[in-house]
Design a protein around this motif. Structure first.
Motif, PDB file in Angstrom:
ATOM      1  N   VAL A 123     -33.663 -21.916 -22.064  1.00 15.58           N
ATOM      2  CA  VAL A 123     -33.478 -20.667 -22.801  1.00 15.58           C
ATOM      3  C   VAL A 123     -34.031 -20.814 -24.211  1.00 15.58           C
ATOM      4  N   GLU A 124     -33.967 -19.712 -24.977  1.00 13.12           N
ATOM      5  CA  GLU A 124     -34.134 -19.772 -26.427  1.00 13.12           C
ATOM      6  C   GLU A 124     -32.722 -19.728 -26.986  1.00 13.12           C
ATOM      7  N   ARG A 125     -32.337 -20.746 -27.739  1.00 11.89           N
ATOM      8  CA  ARG A 125     -30.929 -21.007 -28.050  1.00 11.89           C
ATOM      9  C   ARG A 125     -30.244 -19.858 -28.795  1.00 11.89           C
ATOM     10  N   VAL A 126     -30.842 -19.375 -29.884  1.00 12.33           N
ATOM     11  CA  VAL A 126     -30.184 -18.375 -30.723  1.00 12.33           C
ATOM     12  C   VAL A 126     -29.960 -17.076 -29.963  1.00 12.33           C
ATOM     13  N   SER A 127     -30.991 -16.597 -29.272  1.00 12.36           N
ATOM     14  CA  SER A 127     -30.845 -15.337 -28.535  1.00 12.36           C
ATOM     15  C   SER A 127     -29.861 -15.488 -27.387  1.00 12.36           C
ATOM     16  N   PHE A 128     -29.858 -16.669 -26.751  1.00 15.62           N
ATOM     17  CA  PHE A 128     -28.932 -16.862 -25.638  1.00 15.62           C
ATOM     18  C   PHE A 128     -27.483 -16.799 -26.112  1.00 15.62           C
ATOM     19  N   ILE A 129     -27.172 -17.489 -27.203  1.00 16.21           N
ATOM     20  CA  ILE A 129     -25.802 -17.508 -27.708  1.00 16.21           C
ATOM     21  C   ILE A 129     -25.375 -16.117 -28.162  1.00 16.21           C
ATOM     22  N   ASN A 130     -26.203 -15.478 -29.001  1.00 14.74           N
ATOM     23  CA  ASN A 130     -25.797 -14.245 -29.668  1.00 14.74           C
ATOM     24  C   ASN A 130     -26.009 -12.987 -28.843  1.00 14.74           C
ATOM     25  N   SER A 131     -27.121 -12.900 -28.143  1.00 10.16           N
ATOM     26  CA  SER A 131     -27.449 -11.649 -27.465  1.00 10.16           C
ATOM     27  C   SER A 131     -27.170 -11.676 -25.971  1.00 10.16           C
ATOM     28  N   VAL A 132     -26.944 -12.869 -25.413  1.00 14.92           N
ATOM     29  CA  VAL A 132     -26.604 -12.950 -23.990  1.00 14.92           C
ATOM     30  C   VAL A 132     -25.116 -13.256 -23.831  1.00 14.92           C
ATOM     31  N   VAL A 133     -24.704 -14.455 -24.232  1.00 15.15           N
ATOM     32  CA  VAL A 133     -23.309 -14.848 -24.005  1.00 15.15           C
ATOM     33  C   VAL A 133     -22.335 -13.958 -24.778  1.00 15.15           C
ATOM     34  N   CYS A 134     -22.625 -13.710 -26.066  1.00 17.94           N
ATOM     35  CA  CYS A 134     -21.692 -12.899 -26.861  1.00 17.94           C
ATOM     36  C   CYS A 134     -21.574 -11.479 -26.324  1.00 17.94           C
ATOM     37  N   ASN A 135     -22.660 -10.913 -25.830  1.00 11.30           N
ATOM     38  CA  ASN A 135     -22.592  -9.578 -25.234  1.00 11.30           C
ATOM     39  C   ASN A 135     -21.734  -9.582 -23.976  1.00 11.30           C
ATOM     40  N   ILE A 136     -21.911 -10.593 -23.142  1.00 11.72           N
ATOM     41  CA  ILE A 136     -21.156 -10.660 -21.891  1.00 11.72           C
ATOM     42  C   ILE A 136     -19.675 -10.904 -22.163  1.00 11.72           C
ATOM     43  N   LEU A 137     -19.360 -11.837 -23.070  1.00 12.55           N
ATOM     44  CA  LEU A 137     -17.965 -12.091 -23.416  1.00 12.55           C
ATOM     45  C   LEU A 137     -17.333 -10.878 -24.094  1.00 12.55           C
ATOM     46  N   SER A 138     -18.102 -10.238 -24.977  1.00 13.27           N
ATOM     47  CA  SER A 138     -17.599  -9.039 -25.661  1.00 13.27           C
ATOM     48  C   SER A 138     -17.210  -7.966 -24.659  1.00 13.27           C
ATOM     49  N   ASN A 139     -18.052  -7.757 -23.639  1.00 10.14           N
ATOM     50  CA  ASN A 139     -17.726  -6.785 -22.594  1.00 10.14           C
ATOM     51  C   ASN A 139     -16.491  -7.206 -21.802  1.00 10.14           C
ATOM     52  N   ALA A 140     -16.399  -8.507 -21.504  1.00 12.04           N
ATOM     53  CA  ALA A 140     -15.251  -9.004 -20.741  1.00 12.04           C
ATOM     54  C   ALA A 140     -13.957  -8.747 -21.506  1.00 12.04           C
ATOM     55  N   PHE A 141     -13.959  -8.995 -22.821  1.00 12.49           N
ATOM     56  CA  PHE A 141     -12.768  -8.743 -23.630  1.00 12.49           C
ATOM     57  C   PHE A 141     -12.514  -7.241 -23.768  1.00 12.49           C
ATOM     58  N   LYS A 142     -13.592  -6.486 -23.965  1.00 10.30           N
ATOM     59  CA  LYS A 142     -13.474  -5.041 -24.180  1.00 10.30           C
ATOM     60  C   LYS A 142     -12.810  -4.345 -22.998  1.00 10.30           C
ATOM     61  N   PHE A 143     -13.151  -4.753 -21.781  1.00 10.09           N
ATOM     62  CA  PHE A 143     -12.662  -4.062 -20.594  1.00 10.09           C
ATOM     63  C   PHE A 143     -11.480  -4.778 -19.927  1.00 10.09           C
ATOM     64  N   SER A 144     -10.935  -5.785 -20.630  1.00 10.85           N
ATOM     65  CA  SER A 144      -9.720  -6.448 -20.159  1.00 10.85           C
ATOM     66  C   SER A 144      -8.514  -5.902 -20.914  1.00 10.85           C
ATOM     67  N   TYR A 145      -7.362  -6.075 -20.311  1.00  5.32           N
ATOM     68  CA  TYR A 145      -6.128  -5.657 -20.972  1.00  5.32           C
ATOM     69  C   TYR A 145      -5.591  -6.775 -21.861  1.00  5.32           C
ATOM     70  N   GLU A 146      -4.715  -6.411 -22.768  1.00  6.36           N
ATOM     71  CA  GLU A 146      -4.071  -7.410 -23.614  1.00  6.36           C
ATOM     72  C   GLU A 146      -3.308  -8.417 -22.756  1.00  6.36           C
ATOM     73  N   ASN A 147      -3.302  -9.672 -23.239  1.00 10.24           N
ATOM     74  CA  ASN A 147      -2.570 -10.774 -22.590  1.00 10.24           C
ATOM     75  C   ASN A 147      -3.113 -11.113 -21.200  1.00 10.24           C
ATOM     76  N   SER A 148      -4.366 -10.737 -20.941  1.00 11.69           N
ATOM     77  CA  SER A 148      -4.975 -11.049 -19.644  1.00 11.69           C
ATOM     78  C   SER A 148      -5.836 -12.311 -19.753  1.00 11.69           C
ATOM     79  N   THR A 149      -6.610 -12.574 -18.711  1.00 10.98           N
ATOM     80  CA  THR A 149      -7.392 -13.807 -18.636  1.00 10.98           C
ATOM     81  C   THR A 149      -8.854 -13.500 -18.352  1.00 10.98           C
ATOM     82  N   VAL A 150      -9.730 -14.250 -18.992  1.00  8.52           N
ATOM     83  CA  VAL A 150     -11.160 -14.234 -18.680  1.00  8.52           C
ATOM     84  C   VAL A 150     -11.550 -15.663 -18.299  1.00  8.52           C
ATOM     85  N   GLU A 151     -12.248 -15.803 -17.192  1.00 15.07           N
ATOM     86  CA  GLU A 151     -12.659 -17.123 -16.715  1.00 15.07           C
ATOM     87  C   GLU A 151     -14.145 -17.338 -16.985  1.00 15.07           C
TER      88      GLU A 151
END
Length: 366
Positions: free
Chosen positions: A248-276
């Motif tokens: 990968v290209e490190r900076v874009s992967f961390i910020n624009s790939v992983v952070c976007n995916i994790l952000s969505n996972a948190f956004k559409f999860s409920y409080e006190n839930s789990t993301v794997e």
């Protein structure tokens, strides 16, 4: 030689069959695909189906005349960008001005020169293509800038969190100073990435790809996005079953790939839930799998989730807003990395035991 699939299509609208026959023969000889209509009203109805690249339009016709046909087209958002060249025996300046006022790209006086007509047709088709390419380029850059600003916000939100901790707990100063140093460097790298993406937009092979530790990059992303996790008290279960490097290209992967995916996972999860979050080798790919147990993605949104021309934004479980363009950017980067992305999802109201979304990223690895 042009194939039928990539031939430019020209629609001739003229109530005189002999005129259509002459124009069709002339244009067909130059490799254009030609359609024709003897009636203005009929032409208006078929334009959206045949999607011409240019229209040659006679002014003097019974029923809807050329002016009226052109006006109808220019009022339709799906057809208004099609260039219209009027073919007319009218030569009064008022007639010419009226043609341009209602949106004509050009006019050719009858009787016309074949070479002049072909030259103008060729010019306006080229201009139309360039206009579309420029609009698409501007749209892509606008979406990219919007999403990268969002990513920068994650970076500096993390920095603000560290500053808050420093002010509250002086004893954690050294640890938080180290964290702030990493976050600031990340912000600087993000700005550099924006510049690099401008180059990559013109030269897709210009992005500097290499092998980097998947685990290390994930840990860096967790730091950047952690405040969003804390707000909902979400637990991240990490299953790093394999230790490998991905291409990968490190900076874009961390910020624009992983952070976007994790952000969505948190956004559409409920409080006190789990993301794997899991890393493992599957079918010859180094895989990163992110699964949440949130509200899931409706099928109509899932089908368009990588389409940059259609925003798929919706509110999160705590009414969080977003751009709606994060996943198209993720897909763009995955293509540049020569990787793949797969998303499966089940809405909560269809099967409560399987609700949530799973995103699987597949990479070349070593």
């Amino acid at each position: 030689m042009q194939t039928k699939q990539n031939k430019e299509r020209i629609l001739i609208i003229d109530d005189t069959p002999s005129n259509i026959k002459l124009l069709a023969a002339l244009l067909d000889d130059k490799g254009y695909e030609v359609s024709a209509s003897l009636d203005g009203q009929q032409a208006v109805q078929i334009i959206s189906h045949i999607k011409p690249d240019l229209i040659l339009l006679d002014i003097m016709m019974p029923g809807l005349d050329g002016y009226e046909v052109c006006k109808i087209l220019k009022e339709d958002t799906t057809n208004r960008e099609i260039p219209v060249i009027f073919l007319t025996a009218k030569s009064e300046s008022t007639d010419i001005v009226k043609a341009f006022q209602i949106g004509a790209a050009d006019y050719i006086a009858k009787p016309f020169s074949s070479s002049e007509l072909l030259a103008r047709v060729r010019t306006h088709i080229l201009l139309s293509k360039q206009k579309k390419q420029l609009a698409e380029s501007n749209f892509q850059r606008e979406r990219l800038l919007h999403t990268l600003c969002h990513d920068l916000n994650n970076t500096f939100t993390s920095l603000q969190l560290s500053l808050d901790i420093v002010h509250e707990y002086k004893q954690d100063l050294v640890r938080e100073a180290e964290r702030m140093d990493r976050v600031v460097k990340n912000g600087i790298n993000l700005i550099k990435m924006v510049r690099d993406m401008e180059v990559a937009h013109e030269k897709p092979n210009a992005l500097q790809l290499d092998y980097f530790s998947a685990k290390d990059m994930l840990q860096h992303a967790f730091e950047i996005i952690d405040k969003k996790r804390q707000v909902k008290n979400i637990t991240v279960e990490k299953h790093f079953t394999e230790n490998f490097s991905i291409y990968v290209e490190r900076v874009s992967f961390i910020n624009s790939v992983v952070c976007n995916i994790l952000s969505n996972a948190f956004k559409f999860s409920y409080e006190n839930s789990t993301v794997e979050v899991q890393t493992k080798i599957v079918d010859g790919y180094g895989c990163i799998i992110v699964r949440d147990y949130g509200i899931g993605i409706p099928m109509d949104i899932l089908q368009e989730i990588f389409n940059l021309s259609k925003a798929t934004n919706r509110l999160g479980t705590n009414k969080e807003e977003g751009t709606g363009f994060g996943m198209p950017i993720v897909k763009r980067y995955m293509d540049l990395y020569q990787g793949n992305i797969q998303i499966t999802s089940q809405e909560e109201d269809t099967d409560s035991n399987r609700k949530g979304t799973t995103v699987t990223l597949q990479f070349l690895y070593n």
